[in-house]
Design an enzyme around this catalytic site. Structure first.
Site, PDB file in Angstrom:
ATOM      1  N   HIS A  65      67.794  70.742  62.176  1.00  0.00           N
ATOM      2  CA  HIS A  65      68.620  71.467  63.163  1.00  0.00           C
ATOM      3  C   HIS A  65      68.512  70.855  64.559  1.00  0.00           C
ATOM      4  O   HIS A  65      68.572  71.564  65.565  1.00  0.00           O
ATOM      5  CB  HIS A  65      68.245  72.954  63.202  1.00  0.00           C
ATOM      6  CG  HIS A  65      68.443  73.669  61.913  1.00  0.00           C
ATOM      7  ND1 HIS A  65      69.665  74.177  61.515  1.00  0.00           N
ATOM      8  CD2 HIS A  65      67.575  73.952  60.903  1.00  0.00           C
ATOM      9  CE1 HIS A  65      69.547  74.749  60.325  1.00  0.00           C
ATOM     10  NE2 HIS A  65      68.293  74.614  59.927  1.00  0.00           N
ATOM     11  N   ASN A 138      71.966  80.243  58.050  1.00  0.00           N
ATOM     12  CA  ASN A 138      72.880  79.108  57.925  1.00  0.00           C
ATOM     13  C   ASN A 138      74.299  79.609  57.686  1.00  0.00           C
ATOM     14  O   ASN A 138      74.529  80.814  57.556  1.00  0.00           O
ATOM     15  CB  ASN A 138      72.455  78.207  56.753  1.00  0.00           C
ATOM     16  CG  ASN A 138      71.159  77.456  57.017  1.00  0.00           C
ATOM     17  OD1 ASN A 138      70.869  77.062  58.142  1.00  0.00           O
ATOM     18  ND2 ASN A 138      70.373  77.256  55.969  1.00  0.00           N
TER      19      ASN A 138
END
Length: 492
Positions: A65, A138
């Site tokens: 990320h 997510n």
């Protein structure tokens, strides 16, 4: 510098340039030298400080990320679920909680194009009156592997080749051929949803099962779903190439510009609820992160809305130093026994201490907005001014006491100490159901992605055969289509 708030303030700004120590700087352009063409002198303190600071501007990027963008806003309860949870921020319709949200790609590096095929991160930090709650999810509801022992290998397989630093799918398909449970996530990864048009037009999921606990101590398993009010939009492969070639930060720009223009992104929060006594009533393990819960049996229940109406003030301070942790929960919420979630509770805090420092929770973007107190002290880059003499508990000189106990799940769990695979793997059913739910053109795009990557010359016949077997067990026609285009015969 406003010393009461430890942040820059125009009221405390000097009208002229200074060093970090406050000394005046009368020349920020020319170095101190011996004559106009002589060597530079080490005694040019401002030069040395300026270079040394510049050399240390960057912190380690997130191991996953790394590429992301943040925005601020609020969460508002719209439907009463107080019968399910005693969480204060969910206590009644109309209650608002400040939040910061970060969207990201998972695998690719900081600065990489936001148009690349990847799962997107969707993380929300709720600054509640009972502490921070981090819902770290997510844009797909499942993950590649169900046990964190495989997580480091999962990420290494997805990331670039350590020799060439090129992302290569032969690595990905080799590794995941040992994890048949990953096929369900590939049914999302190779689908259109992993090429979202931007962050505003994608869904979000908590991914894991958590628990809600009410005042009476009754617990339910819960899954969280974010639905964008502006709908879901995805790009084609061709569009993604064009967009990425034009602006590698297109999604960050879209988010920032939309908020600046008053076109505030909004998502509705829904939950699925499962009685803790019902976990054995399904043909899969509901706490398996590679599975979704059937919405026809466990329908979505509306809870509230997320509105992002403020851009961040500083990208480094409120995006790069922003730290999430699934371990941050509040009374009325608890973890499930999901193996991957259990280990994320440790891993996220550990990586933040490495990436930002042991006192990362003192940074304004990470610190709770409510009153808080403990004896975690000192350490590198501690900037909290404390003048108390008692640095231990309990003490008769410190009135601080234990908080009132709040309900947590009380189930008794028994079993042997063992390393084992869950009983109900059922690795292929949901992947097949998802494939069959698509229109033919969407199915064809999915098949084409498999054919493209299985055609990599470094993908062996054995690896191709394994994936054809997996795809055929999920859906026979899907496996046949991929096999025929690879001139292979499906084994199932």
């Amino acid at each position: 510098m406003d010393l009461s708030k430890f942040r820059p303030s125009s009221a405390y700004d000097s009208p002229f340039l200074t060093t970090n120590a406050g000394g005046p700087v009368y020349n920020n352009v020319s170095s101190l030298t011996v004559g106009p063409r002589g060597p530079v002198l080490l005694e040019d303190y401002h030069l040395i400080e300026k270079l040394a600071t510049f050399d240390r501007e960057r912190i380690p990027e997130r191991v996953v990320h790394a590429r992301g963008a943040s925005a601020k806003g609020f969460f508002e309860v719209t439907h009463d679920i107080s019968h399910l949870t005693c969480a204060d921020f969910l206590r009644a319709p109309g209650v608002q909680t400040p939040v910061i949200c970060r969207f990201s790609t998972v695998v690719h590096e900081r600065g990489s194009p936001e148009s690349l095929r990847d799962i997107r991160g969707f993380a929300v930090k709720f600054y509640t009156r009972e502490g921070n709650f981090d819902l770290v999810g997510n844009n797909v509801p499942v993950f590649f592997n169900r046990d964190a022992k495989s997580f480091p290998d999962t990420i290494r397989a997805l990331k670039p080749n350590p020799k060439s630093h090129i992302q290569e799918y032969w690595k990905i398909l080799d590794f995941f051929s040992f994890l048949p449970e990953s096929l369900h996530t590939f049914a999302w990864f190779f689908d259109d949803v992993c090429l979202p048009t931007d962050y505003r037009h994608m869904e979000g999921y908590g991914v894991h099962a958590y628990q809600l606990i009410n005042k009476a101590g009754k617990a339910h398993y819960v899954k969280f779903h974010w639905k964008p009010t502006c709908g879901v939009k995805c790009m084609s492969e061709e569009e993604a190439i064009r967009v990425g070639g034009t602006n590698h930060s297109h999604a960050t720009k879209d988010l920032y510009d939309s908020i600046a223009a008053g076109n505030y992104p909004e998502w509705k929060l829904f939950i699925q609820i499962m009685d803790t006594e019902d976990v054995d009533k399904f043909d899969f393990d509901p706490l398996d992160v590679t599975k979704t819960w059937p919405e026809d049996i466990l329908p979505l229940m509306p809870v509230g809305r997320l509105v992002l109406n403020r851009n961040i003030d500083n990208f480094f301070a409120e995006n790069e130093q922003l730290a999430f942790n699934p371990g941050h929960i509040v009374p009325g919420l608890y973890y499930s026994e999901d193996k991957l979630l259990q280990t994320r509770i440790f891993a996220y805090a550990d990586t933040q201490r490495h990436r930002i420092g042991p006192n990362y929770m003192q940074l304004p973007v990470n610190a709770p907005k409510c009153a808080h107190h403990n004896n975690h002290r000192d350490g590198a880059m501690n900037f909290m001014h404390r003048d108390e003499e008692v640095d231990y508990l309990p003490s008769r000189f410190d009135p601080c006491r234990h908080a009132e106990q709040y309900p947590i799940p009380s189930r008794v769990l028994t079993g042997r100490r063992e390393m084992c695979v869950i009983e109900k793997e059922n690795n292929f059913k949901q992947a097949g159901e998802r494939y069959r739910s698509w229109e033919p053109d969407r199915q064809d795009r999915y098949v084409s992605k498999w054919v493209e990557h299985l055609s990599d010359p470094r993908v062996t016949y054995e690896i191709r055969s394994i994936w054809i077997s997996y795809l055929s067990q999920a859906d026979k026609s899907c496996g046949q289509k991929v096999a025929s285009r690879l001139t292979l015969k499906p084994t199932m």
